[in-house]
Design a protein around this motif. Structure first.
Motif, PDB file in Angstrom:
ATOM      1  N   CYS A 137       4.649  11.747  -3.237  1.00 33.58           N
ATOM      2  CA  CYS A 137       4.825  12.558  -2.029  1.00 33.58           C
ATOM      3  C   CYS A 137       5.908  11.965  -1.123  1.00 33.58           C
ATOM      4  O   CYS A 137       6.689  12.700  -0.516  1.00 33.58           O
ATOM      5  CB  CYS A 137       3.508  12.676  -1.271  1.00 33.58           C
ATOM      6  N   ARG A 138       5.939  10.653  -1.011  1.00 29.95           N
ATOM      7  CA  ARG A 138       6.962   9.996  -0.187  1.00 29.95           C
ATOM      8  C   ARG A 138       8.355  10.292  -0.731  1.00 29.95           C
ATOM      9  O   ARG A 138       9.290  10.602   0.017  1.00 29.95           O
ATOM     10  CB  ARG A 138       6.701   8.490  -0.149  1.00 29.95           C
ATOM     11  N   ARG A 139       8.526  10.223  -2.046  1.00 22.98           N
ATOM     12  CA  ARG A 139       9.843  10.482  -2.632  1.00 22.98           C
ATOM     13  C   ARG A 139      10.242  11.949  -2.493  1.00 22.98           C
ATOM     14  O   ARG A 139      11.427  12.264  -2.357  1.00 22.98           O
ATOM     15  CB  ARG A 139       9.864  10.038  -4.095  1.00 22.98           C
ATOM     16  N   TRP A 164      -3.791  -4.066  -6.055  1.00 29.49           N
ATOM     17  CA  TRP A 164      -2.442  -4.345  -6.551  1.00 29.49           C
ATOM     18  C   TRP A 164      -1.472  -3.232  -6.161  1.00 29.49           C
ATOM     19  O   TRP A 164      -0.367  -3.503  -5.675  1.00 29.49           O
ATOM     20  CB  TRP A 164      -2.466  -4.498  -8.077  1.00 29.49           C
ATOM     21  N   SER A 165      -1.882  -1.991  -6.363  1.00 26.56           N
ATOM     22  CA  SER A 165      -0.991  -0.863  -6.091  1.00 26.56           C
ATOM     23  C   SER A 165      -0.679  -0.734  -4.606  1.00 26.56           C
ATOM     24  O   SER A 165       0.441  -0.369  -4.227  1.00 26.56           O
ATOM     25  CB  SER A 165      -1.610   0.440  -6.609  1.00 26.56           C
ATOM     26  N   ARG A 166      -1.650  -1.031  -3.743  1.00 24.51           N
ATOM     27  CA  ARG A 166      -1.385  -0.995  -2.297  1.00 24.51           C
ATOM     28  C   ARG A 166      -0.304  -2.013  -1.926  1.00 24.51           C
ATOM     29  O   ARG A 166       0.613  -1.712  -1.158  1.00 24.51           O
ATOM     30  CB  ARG A 166      -2.663  -1.267  -1.520  1.00 24.51           C
ATOM     31  N   ALA A 167      -0.426  -3.216  -2.485  1.00 24.87           N
ATOM     32  CA  ALA A 167       0.588  -4.237  -2.213  1.00 24.87           C
ATOM     33  C   ALA A 167       1.948  -3.814  -2.775  1.00 24.87           C
ATOM     34  O   ALA A 167       2.987  -3.995  -2.135  1.00 24.87           O
ATOM     35  CB  ALA A 167       0.148  -5.571  -2.802  1.00 24.87           C
ATOM     36  N   TYR A 168       1.930  -3.226  -3.962  1.00 19.64           N
ATOM     37  CA  TYR A 168       3.180  -2.821  -4.621  1.00 19.64           C
ATOM     38  C   TYR A 168       3.933  -1.759  -3.814  1.00 19.64           C
ATOM     39  O   TYR A 168       5.137  -1.897  -3.554  1.00 19.64           O
ATOM     40  CB  TYR A 168       2.872  -2.303  -6.026  1.00 19.64           C
ATOM     41  N   GLY A 183       4.696   6.892   7.285  1.00 17.76           N
ATOM     42  CA  GLY A 183       4.771   6.171   8.544  1.00 17.76           C
ATOM     43  C   GLY A 183       5.416   6.921   9.684  1.00 17.76           C
ATOM     44  O   GLY A 183       5.357   6.472  10.828  1.00 17.76           O
ATOM     45  N   TYR A 184       6.028   8.070   9.402  1.00 11.99           N
ATOM     46  CA  TYR A 184       6.720   8.793  10.460  1.00 11.99           C
ATOM     47  C   TYR A 184       5.820   9.780  11.198  1.00 11.99           C
ATOM     48  O   TYR A 184       6.268  10.511  12.062  1.00 11.99           O
ATOM     49  CB  TYR A 184       7.920   9.549   9.890  1.00 11.99           C
ATOM     50  N   LEU A 185       4.524   9.818  10.870  1.00 10.37           N
ATOM     51  CA  LEU A 185       3.618  10.706  11.594  1.00 10.37           C
ATOM     52  C   LEU A 185       3.589  10.309  13.065  1.00 10.37           C
ATOM     53  O   LEU A 185       3.456   9.138  13.405  1.00 10.37           O
ATOM     54  CB  LEU A 185       2.211  10.619  11.000  1.00 10.37           C
ATOM     55  N   HIS A 209       5.382  -3.079  -0.493  1.00 10.49           N
ATOM     56  CA  HIS A 209       6.633  -3.816  -0.696  1.00 10.49           C
ATOM     57  C   HIS A 209       7.776  -2.864  -1.046  1.00 10.49           C
ATOM     58  O   HIS A 209       8.906  -3.035  -0.563  1.00 10.49           O
ATOM     59  CB  HIS A 209       6.443  -4.843  -1.803  1.00 10.49           C
ATOM     60  N   LYS A 210       7.486  -1.860  -1.861  1.00  9.94           N
ATOM     61  CA  LYS A 210       8.525  -0.928  -2.314  1.00  9.94           C
ATOM     62  C   LYS A 210       9.195  -0.230  -1.138  1.00  9.94           C
ATOM     63  O   LYS A 210      10.417   0.001  -1.160  1.00  9.94           O
ATOM     64  CB  LYS A 210       7.904   0.114  -3.258  1.00  9.94           C
ATOM     65  N   TYR A 211       8.431   0.090  -0.095  1.00 13.40           N
ATOM     66  CA  TYR A 211       8.980   0.835   1.035  1.00 13.40           C
ATOM     67  C   TYR A 211       9.169  -0.039   2.277  1.00 13.40           C
ATOM     68  O   TYR A 211       9.325   0.471   3.382  1.00 13.40           O
ATOM     69  CB  TYR A 211       8.087   2.036   1.352  1.00 13.40           C
TER      70      TYR A 211
END
Length: 288
Positions: free
Chosen positions: A182-184, A224-228, A129-131, A231-233
């Motif tokens: 990649c985010r982590r 499911w993974s997109r929603a997960y 999101g920081y792009l 929420h995680k971030y």
């Protein structure tokens, strides 16, 4: 200690493995194939081709299986490779050279060429999101460059970093595990480097044999993974919107008798609904 070991996760991948493993052997790279309970003899084929094989009793999912391989490897670097990816001559050496020149970087991504000759380069991600200009015109770098996201189809990573970060998120069965990793990595202040002189060919869709229900299952996990990860971030959770839109599309496809679209949209709606109801991807696959 070998400098690099390739991890290849197989699931009904017997057709794709000979070319993939043959190219890695030509590069002098040791290979661990983690077989997710294939029914087409993938594990036996991998052994015939000289790979070390870990046979999972059930399908553990892409990220979890790669983690199993990462823990088993005894090398400085891991080369994560999809079974439908073929490395070009000199690719592994080029990636290792970049790793030596950029000691503060953790992940090194090759140029990925698709069957039609198109270069796949997508530095954007739901989690990046920081792009500064996320919807700007995409320009593929001519030389080495940093980006916040690279495809999980093939990359080189320092094993110490991979294990320290916990590998791929094991709550995810399929999809967005590369975005999350990649985010982590970027959150840990390490760089991700694009190395275009290292070239791989990606066969897209050849990783697993086709089987009934695969589209529904794939779309379920994608939603499911997109929603997960959203929420995680702390991002806007898209689950309700995905359920509403895909539910309407499923009804429309049902009225017109388009079975393929029913499976596609129905899978997305079901995955989004499952997330809203608190069901996990591991429960869906009988892994919890």
């Amino acid at each position: 200690m070998p400098s690099v070991i390739a991890i290849v996760v197989a699931f009904d991948s017997a057709e794709a493995l000979p070319e993939c493993l043959g190219a890695l052997k030509a590069e002098g790279v040791g290979v661990i194939v983690v077989d997710n309970a294939s029914s087409d003899g993938s594990a036996t084929e991998a052994e015939r081709l000289g790979a070390c094989v870990i046979r999972n009793a059930r399908n553990e999912g892409y990220g979890r299986a790669n983690n199993i391989g990462g823990w088993a490897a005894d090398s400085e670097f891991l080369l994560i490779v999809n079974p439908d990816v073929v490395v070009e001559p000199g690719t592994v050496a080029t990636l290792l050279d970049a790793a030596e020149r950029y000691p503060d970087a953790a992940l090194f991504a090759p140029q990925i060429v698709e069957p039609n000759g198109r270069v796949f380069y997508q530095p954007r991600s739901l989690l990046a999101g920081y792009l500064e200009n996320p919807i700007g015109k995409l320009a593929i770098p001519d030389g080495e460059a940093c980006a916040p996201f690279f495809s999980g189809a093939c990359f080189l990573i320092r094993r110490e970093t991979f294990l320290r970060l916990g590998g791929f998120d094991e709550s995810i069965f399929l999809f967005y595990e590369d975005d999350d990793l990649c985010r982590r990595i970027t959150d840990s202040q390490a760089a991700l480097v694009y190395v275009p002189k290292a070239i791989v060919r990606h066969g897209r869709g050849r990783s697993s044999a086709r089987r009934p229900g695969l589209v529904f299952k794939s779309r379920w996990h994608q939603a499911w993974s997109r929603a997960y990860v959203s929420h995680k971030y702390g991002l806007y959770n898209p689950a309700a919107g995905m359920f509403f839109v895909n539910g309407l599309k499923t009804l429309g496809a049902a009225l017109t008798g388009q079975r393929k679209l029913i499976e596609r949209y129905g899978g997305s709606a079901a995955g989004a609904l499952a997330y809203m109801r608190g069901r996990t991807a591991l429960e869906q696959e009988g892994l919890s």
